[in-house]
Design a protein around this motif. Structure first.
Motif, PDB file in Angstrom:
ATOM      1  N   GLU A 244      16.451  -7.172 -18.693  1.00 31.78           N
ATOM      2  CA  GLU A 244      16.059  -6.244 -19.738  1.00 31.78           C
ATOM      3  C   GLU A 244      17.233  -5.324 -19.998  1.00 31.78           C
ATOM      4  O   GLU A 244      18.093  -5.131 -19.132  1.00 31.78           O
ATOM      5  CB  GLU A 244      14.807  -5.450 -19.369  1.00 31.78           C
ATOM      6  CG  GLU A 244      14.955  -4.564 -18.173  1.00 31.78           C
ATOM      7  CD  GLU A 244      13.654  -3.840 -17.830  1.00 31.78           C
ATOM      8  OE1 GLU A 244      13.681  -2.598 -17.772  1.00 31.78           O
ATOM      9  OE2 GLU A 244      12.636  -4.522 -17.628  1.00 31.78           O
ATOM     10  N   THR A 245      17.288  -4.787 -21.190  1.00 35.32           N
ATOM     11  CA  THR A 245      18.341  -3.844 -21.544  1.00 35.32           C
ATOM     12  C   THR A 245      17.765  -2.820 -22.508  1.00 35.32           C
ATOM     13  O   THR A 245      16.709  -3.043 -23.107  1.00 35.32           O
ATOM     14  CB  THR A 245      19.564  -4.569 -22.158  1.00 35.32           C
ATOM     15  OG1 THR A 245      20.645  -3.652 -22.251  1.00 35.32           O
ATOM     16  CG2 THR A 245      19.247  -5.148 -23.526  1.00 35.32           C
TER      17      THR A 245
ATOM     18  N   ASN B  30      21.313  -0.928 -26.801  1.00 32.60           N
ATOM     19  CA  ASN B  30      22.489  -1.627 -26.267  1.00 32.60           C
ATOM     20  C   ASN B  30      22.711  -2.938 -27.033  1.00 32.60           C
ATOM     21  O   ASN B  30      22.605  -4.033 -26.484  1.00 32.60           O
ATOM     22  CB  ASN B  30      22.321  -1.877 -24.767  1.00 32.60           C
ATOM     23  CG  ASN B  30      23.622  -2.262 -24.104  1.00 32.60           C
ATOM     24  OD1 ASN B  30      24.618  -2.538 -24.754  1.00 32.60           O
ATOM     25  ND2 ASN B  30      23.602  -2.295 -22.784  1.00 32.60           N
ATOM     26  N   THR B  31      23.045  -2.818 -28.292  1.00 36.13           N
ATOM     27  CA  THR B  31      23.199  -4.005 -29.134  1.00 36.13           C
ATOM     28  C   THR B  31      24.382  -4.899 -28.747  1.00 36.13           C
ATOM     29  O   THR B  31      24.268  -6.116 -28.882  1.00 36.13           O
ATOM     30  CB  THR B  31      23.281  -3.628 -30.629  1.00 36.13           C
ATOM     31  OG1 THR B  31      24.317  -2.673 -30.814  1.00 36.13           O
ATOM     32  CG2 THR B  31      21.959  -3.066 -31.114  1.00 36.13           C
TER      33      THR B  31
ATOM     34  N   GLN C  86      22.960  -7.134 -26.150  1.00 36.12           N
ATOM     35  CA  GLN C  86      21.979  -8.039 -26.758  1.00 36.12           C
ATOM     36  C   GLN C  86      22.663  -9.190 -27.476  1.00 36.12           C
ATOM     37  O   GLN C  86      22.233 -10.350 -27.375  1.00 36.12           O
ATOM     38  CB  GLN C  86      21.078  -7.273 -27.722  1.00 36.12           C
ATOM     39  CG  GLN C  86      20.195  -6.255 -27.031  1.00 36.12           C
ATOM     40  CD  GLN C  86      19.588  -5.277 -28.011  1.00 36.12           C
ATOM     41  OE1 GLN C  86      19.362  -5.603 -29.165  1.00 36.12           O
ATOM     42  NE2 GLN C  86      19.327  -4.071 -27.556  1.00 36.12           N
ATOM     43  N   GLN C  87      23.737  -8.894 -28.196  1.00 34.78           N
ATOM     44  CA  GLN C  87      24.474  -9.948 -28.900  1.00 34.78           C
ATOM     45  C   GLN C  87      25.068 -10.953 -27.927  1.00 34.78           C
ATOM     46  O   GLN C  87      25.029 -12.164 -28.169  1.00 34.78           O
ATOM     47  CB  GLN C  87      25.559  -9.330 -29.776  1.00 34.78           C
ATOM     48  CG  GLN C  87      25.003  -8.568 -30.955  1.00 34.78           C
ATOM     49  CD  GLN C  87      26.060  -7.761 -31.686  1.00 34.78           C
ATOM     50  OE1 GLN C  87      27.182  -7.598 -31.222  1.00 34.78           O
ATOM     51  NE2 GLN C  87      25.676  -7.221 -32.839  1.00 34.78           N
TER      52      GLN C  87
ATOM     53  N   TYR D   1      23.943 -11.644 -24.822  1.00 35.03           N
ATOM     54  CA  TYR D   1      22.856 -12.413 -24.229  1.00 35.03           C
ATOM     55  C   TYR D   1      22.403 -13.520 -25.190  1.00 35.03           C
ATOM     56  O   TYR D   1      22.242 -14.672 -24.793  1.00 35.03           O
ATOM     57  CB  TYR D   1      21.666 -11.519 -23.873  1.00 35.03           C
ATOM     58  CG  TYR D   1      21.997 -10.365 -22.944  1.00 35.03           C
ATOM     59  CD1 TYR D   1      22.968 -10.478 -21.957  1.00 35.03           C
ATOM     60  CD2 TYR D   1      21.330  -9.161 -23.068  1.00 35.03           C
ATOM     61  CE1 TYR D   1      23.264  -9.412 -21.124  1.00 35.03           C
ATOM     62  CE2 TYR D   1      21.622  -8.089 -22.218  1.00 35.03           C
ATOM     63  CZ  TYR D   1      22.594  -8.221 -21.258  1.00 35.03           C
ATOM     64  OH  TYR D   1      22.891  -7.180 -20.431  1.00 35.03           O
ATOM     65  N   GLU D   2      22.196 -13.160 -26.424  1.00 34.10           N
ATOM     66  CA  GLU D   2      21.708 -14.138 -27.399  1.00 34.10           C
ATOM     67  C   GLU D   2      22.741 -15.228 -27.668  1.00 34.10           C
ATOM     68  O   GLU D   2      22.386 -16.387 -27.866  1.00 34.10           O
ATOM     69  CB  GLU D   2      21.270 -13.424 -28.673  1.00 34.10           C
ATOM     70  CG  GLU D   2      20.008 -12.601 -28.422  1.00 34.10           C
ATOM     71  CD  GLU D   2      19.592 -11.708 -29.585  1.00 34.10           C
ATOM     72  OE1 GLU D   2      20.132 -11.873 -30.702  1.00 34.10           O
ATOM     73  OE2 GLU D   2      18.707 -10.855 -29.366  1.00 34.10           O
TER      74      GLU D   2
ATOM     75  N   TRP E  12      20.018 -16.651 -24.284  1.00 33.76           N
ATOM     76  CA  TRP E  12      18.893 -15.805 -23.896  1.00 33.76           C
ATOM     77  C   TRP E  12      18.080 -15.499 -25.144  1.00 33.76           C
ATOM     78  O   TRP E  12      18.624 -15.314 -26.222  1.00 33.76           O
ATOM     79  CB  TRP E  12      19.395 -14.491 -23.293  1.00 33.76           C
ATOM     80  CG  TRP E  12      20.072 -14.620 -21.967  1.00 33.76           C
ATOM     81  CD1 TRP E  12      21.336 -15.079 -21.740  1.00 33.76           C
ATOM     82  CD2 TRP E  12      19.540 -14.271 -20.699  1.00 33.76           C
ATOM     83  NE1 TRP E  12      21.617 -15.037 -20.408  1.00 33.76           N
ATOM     84  CE2 TRP E  12      20.542 -14.535 -19.737  1.00 33.76           C
ATOM     85  CE3 TRP E  12      18.326 -13.744 -20.280  1.00 33.76           C
ATOM     86  CZ2 TRP E  12      20.351 -14.300 -18.390  1.00 33.76           C
ATOM     87  CZ3 TRP E  12      18.144 -13.502 -18.930  1.00 33.76           C
ATOM     88  CH2 TRP E  12      19.144 -13.781 -18.001  1.00 33.76           C
TER      89      TRP E  12
ATOM     90  N   ARG F  43      14.879 -13.065 -26.721  1.00 29.80           N
ATOM     91  CA  ARG F  43      14.027 -11.892 -26.531  1.00 29.80           C
ATOM     92  C   ARG F  43      12.578 -12.337 -26.420  1.00 29.80           C
ATOM     93  O   ARG F  43      12.095 -13.129 -27.225  1.00 29.80           O
ATOM     94  CB  ARG F  43      14.182 -10.939 -27.711  1.00 29.80           C
ATOM     95  CG  ARG F  43      13.490  -9.610 -27.470  1.00 29.80           C
ATOM     96  CD  ARG F  43      13.673  -8.652 -28.609  1.00 29.80           C
ATOM     97  NE  ARG F  43      15.094  -8.518 -28.938  1.00 29.80           N
ATOM     98  CZ  ARG F  43      15.539  -7.915 -30.006  1.00 29.80           C
ATOM     99  NH1 ARG F  43      14.710  -7.401 -30.882  1.00 29.80           N
ATOM    100  NH2 ARG F  43      16.831  -7.821 -30.229  1.00 29.80           N
TER     101      ARG F  43
END
Length: 152
Positions: A120-121, A125-126, A129-130, A132-133, A137, A139
């Motif tokens: 989780e973040t 924290n974009t 997120q970028q 991870y994706e 990953w 969401r």
């Protein structure tokens, strides 16, 4: 810049403590090197977490770390891992350090027969997120996450 990743052990606690403390400060918690040392030593001594350190060619100090905690999935009746901590020193960001740590965490999960790896973040924290994706990953949309604080 090449990045190498290796699993940490008790001999790495001294090098890990400043990173762990900086990670906590990133999330607006006060510095506490003594407690960080105690916490990490206990986790590693008790085999309660797995920590990976990342190094770049720029020196002997680690450029980042990730810490994984074991979990289990009752539905699949298999092991899972919680990627609880991921931190890269500011001077090594955008150099592939976080990517290398995430890939090592994935390998660890696969090697241990885990059914999933979760993290989780913060919503803000974009950049994370970028990343991870970009690594596959996704969401979660099927479940809500709840917390219950139990310490006053």
């Amino acid at each position: 810049m090449p990045v190498t990743v290796r699993r940490a052990d008790l001999f790495d606690v001294e090098a890990l403590v400043p990173l762990f403390d900086a990670y906590r400060q990133f999330y607006r918690l006060p510095a506490d090197l003594e407690q960080a040392h105690r916490f990490l030593t206990e986790r590693l001594e008790r085999h309660e977490s797995v920590v990976y350190l990342a190094f770049t060619g720029s020196g002997p100090d680690p450029a980042g770390f990730t810490q994984l905690y074991p979990a289990f999935s009752s539905l699949s009746m298999r092991r899972a891992w919680v990627l609880n901590d991921l931190y890269v020193v500011p001077g090594a960001r955008r150099a592939g350090v976080a990517r290398a740590l995430l890939e090592e965490a994935r390998r660890h999960a696969l090697d241990s027969g885990a059914v999933y790896l979760e993290l989780e973040t913060e919503v803000i924290n974009t950049p994370a997120q970028q990343l991870y994706e970009s690594l596959g990953w996704r969401r979660s949309t099927g479940f809500y996450r709840y917390e219950l604080g139990v310490v006053p």
